[in-house]
Design a protein around this motif. Sequence first.
Motif, PDB file in Angstrom:
ATOM      1  N   ILE A 189       0.689  -1.360   0.306  1.00  0.00           N
ATOM      2  CA  ILE A 189       0.227  -0.084  -0.193  1.00  0.00           C
ATOM      3  C   ILE A 189       0.966   0.716  -0.215  1.00  0.00           C
ATOM      4  N   ALA A 190       2.199   1.099   0.833  1.00  0.00           N
ATOM      5  CA  ALA A 190       2.778   2.693   1.068  1.00  0.00           C
ATOM      6  C   ALA A 190       4.175   2.422  -0.661  1.00  0.00           C
ATOM      7  N   GLU A 191       3.441   0.992  -1.230  1.00  0.00           N
ATOM      8  CA  GLU A 191       4.313   2.405  -2.886  1.00  0.00           C
ATOM      9  C   GLU A 191       3.573   3.168  -3.805  1.00  0.00           C
ATOM     10  N   PRO A 192       4.527   3.697  -4.244  1.00  0.00           N
ATOM     11  CA  PRO A 192       3.932   4.965  -4.793  1.00  0.00           C
ATOM     12  C   PRO A 192       3.310   4.723  -5.966  1.00  0.00           C
ATOM     13  N   LEU A 193       1.980   5.859  -6.010  1.00  0.00           N
ATOM     14  CA  LEU A 193       0.676   5.157  -7.058  1.00  0.00           C
ATOM     15  C   LEU A 193       0.728   6.350  -7.768  1.00  0.00           C
ATOM     16  N   GLU A 194       0.472   5.875  -9.275  1.00  0.00           N
ATOM     17  CA  GLU A 194       0.284   7.594 -10.456  1.00  0.00           C
ATOM     18  C   GLU A 194      -0.318   7.177 -10.625  1.00  0.00           C
ATOM     19  N   VAL A 195      -1.557   8.496 -10.492  1.00  0.00           N
ATOM     20  CA  VAL A 195      -3.081   8.854 -10.999  1.00  0.00           C
ATOM     21  C   VAL A 195      -3.492   9.283 -11.790  1.00  0.00           C
ATOM     22  N   GLN A 196      -3.579   9.492 -12.682  1.00  0.00           N
ATOM     23  CA  GLN A 196      -3.838  10.692 -13.810  1.00  0.00           C
ATOM     24  C   GLN A 196      -2.576  11.783 -13.571  1.00  0.00           C
ATOM     25  N   GLY A 197      -1.530  11.263 -13.891  1.00  0.00           N
ATOM     26  CA  GLY A 197      -0.230  12.230 -13.838  1.00  0.00           C
ATOM     27  C   GLY A 197      -0.075  12.886 -11.718  1.00  0.00           C
ATOM     28  N   GLN A 198      -0.875  12.536 -11.202  1.00  0.00           N
ATOM     29  CA  GLN A 198      -0.398  12.700 -10.083  1.00  0.00           C
ATOM     30  C   GLN A 198       0.185  11.565  -9.026  1.00  0.00           C
ATOM     31  N   VAL A 199       1.269  11.379  -8.317  1.00  0.00           N
ATOM     32  CA  VAL A 199       1.610  10.587  -7.222  1.00  0.00           C
ATOM     33  C   VAL A 199       1.509  10.649  -5.860  1.00  0.00           C
ATOM     34  N   LEU A 200       0.432   9.460  -5.797  1.00  0.00           N
ATOM     35  CA  LEU A 200       0.020   9.081  -4.593  1.00  0.00           C
ATOM     36  C   LEU A 200       0.865   8.210  -3.422  1.00  0.00           C
ATOM     37  N   HIS A 201       1.244   8.759  -2.473  1.00  0.00           N
ATOM     38  CA  HIS A 201       1.688   8.462  -0.906  1.00  0.00           C
ATOM     39  C   HIS A 201       0.972   7.717  -0.234  1.00  0.00           C
ATOM     40  N   LEU A 202       0.203   6.923  -0.042  1.00  0.00           N
ATOM     41  CA  LEU A 202      -0.562   6.122   0.855  1.00  0.00           C
ATOM     42  C   LEU A 202       0.053   5.533   2.023  1.00  0.00           C
ATOM     43  N   SER A 203      -0.529   5.191   3.565  1.00  0.00           N
ATOM     44  CA  SER A 203       0.063   5.212   4.334  1.00  0.00           C
ATOM     45  C   SER A 203      -1.501   4.078   4.722  1.00  0.00           C
ATOM     46  N   ALA A 204      -1.748   2.888   5.100  1.00  0.00           N
ATOM     47  CA  ALA A 204      -2.819   1.968   6.261  1.00  0.00           C
ATOM     48  C   ALA A 204      -1.980   1.376   7.340  1.00  0.00           C
ATOM     49  N   GLY A 205      -2.667   1.444   8.408  1.00  0.00           N
ATOM     50  CA  GLY A 205      -2.581   0.868   9.602  1.00  0.00           C
ATOM     51  C   GLY A 205      -3.685  -0.513  10.074  1.00  0.00           C
ATOM     52  N   ALA A 206      -3.304  -0.822  10.921  1.00  0.00           N
ATOM     53  CA  ALA A 206      -3.549  -2.683  10.966  1.00  0.00           C
ATOM     54  C   ALA A 206      -4.081  -2.554  12.689  1.00  0.00           C
ATOM     55  N   GLY A 207      -5.318  -3.023  13.628  1.00  0.00           N
ATOM     56  CA  GLY A 207      -5.616  -3.504  13.882  1.00  0.00           C
ATOM     57  C   GLY A 207      -5.960  -4.849  14.206  1.00  0.00           C
ATOM     58  N   VAL A 208      -5.181  -5.925  14.666  1.00  0.00           N
ATOM     59  CA  VAL A 208      -5.382  -7.355  14.286  1.00  0.00           C
ATOM     60  C   VAL A 208      -5.986  -8.011  15.640  1.00  0.00           C
ATOM     61  N   VAL A 209      -6.825  -8.819  15.863  1.00  0.00           N
ATOM     62  CA  VAL A 209      -7.578 -10.096  16.984  1.00  0.00           C
ATOM     63  C   VAL A 209      -6.895 -11.274  16.100  1.00  0.00           C
ATOM     64  N   MET A 210      -7.031 -12.103  17.325  1.00  0.00           N
ATOM     65  CA  MET A 210      -7.051 -13.647  16.678  1.00  0.00           C
ATOM     66  C   MET A 210      -8.380 -14.571  17.350  1.00  0.00           C
ATOM     67  N   ILE A 211      -9.015 -14.967  16.531  1.00  0.00           N
ATOM     68  CA  ILE A 211      -9.603 -15.930  16.818  1.00  0.00           C
ATOM     69  C   ILE A 211      -8.770 -17.617  16.989  1.00  0.00           C
TER      70      ILE A 211
END
Length: 357
Positions: free
Chosen positions: A41-63
């Motif tokens: 997800i964090a890899e640069p992404l080009e959309v309509q000539g613009q480079v987007l830098h996205l990030s995400a966090g994650a919460g985990v539960v174990m079953i």
Amino acid sequence: GQRLARVDGDTFALLLCDLQGDLNQASAEAARTIERLLAVIAEPLEVQGQVLHLSAGAGVVMIPNDSRDAPELLREAETAMHRAKDAGDSRVYFFAHALQEAASERLALRSDLRRALEAKPAPLLLHYQPQVDSQGRLAGVEALVRWHDPRRGLVSPVQFIPEAEASGLIVPLGNWVLEEAATTLHRWQNDPACAAWATKLTMAVNVSARQFREADFISRIESLIARVGIAAFSLELELTESVLVDDLEATLEKMAQLRSHGVRFALDDFGTGYSSLAYLKRLPVSRLKIDRSFVRDLCEDRDDAAIVASIIGLARSLALEVVAEGVETAPQLVALRGEGCLLCQGYLFSKPRPVEE
């Protein structure tokens, strides 16, 4: 085998099934899987000539460690996700406090390993395990990395190699191992006291899939051989079958280039992965290494004995050498020799030893 769903807005749920081991092992596997996703997800992404830098966090539960109720599990995961966001982007946070402590310890381990790799000299060392031929003579050694941390003491590779793989530190770590192993081999081969046994010695070094895929891997190996002054055929790169999965043609091309310089290849842990004969006949490998899991019960388990015999027969028909790992008892050695396996390594001969020994 994984399921991904959009919950709402920018919130997604990922269900990971069939995690292996106990709760701590399963949570570590889950964290590494999620971290790989976050890295993509964090890899640069080009959309309509613009480079987007996205990030995400994650919460985990174990079953079933946490709740068993589906809506409650989602709430717990979202609670943990908000903690991850509060702590900083691209974090993985566990709802269960004990699992989060373990996750924090893994992150601390990575941080300390990063510092170790940057230190001069690095608090890392190589141990070498002999590979012995049918006459009992030393034919080669495998270089195995060890880490001596001031706080933890000697850290097992079982602990830090998976974290190095997940974090990308495996690349600088692997490069350090290659440099150190080649330098040691050169020193042995030019020492009159060692030359008798070291001149024809093969130095086997494990190379991770991530390290092998680096754009400068070939030039790095070429530079290393020229700079250190070892014969290319003295260096054997051990690859696992995971290297072949993503792009077989690019892998074959890289291997062919290095093979043209004389570098040797071994296929490690053979029989535990994909083991496709279609690619095996195309690979410029010199050796197959029988995984220790087959050797361990060789004398008690007919299936393992049959697998070992098949691997040795396959290697013979393809004119490849075969090395059995994890040889610990005389009956194992007798069985392997009886099938025609000429090279073995394991505690029966020697544990991995420091360079002085």
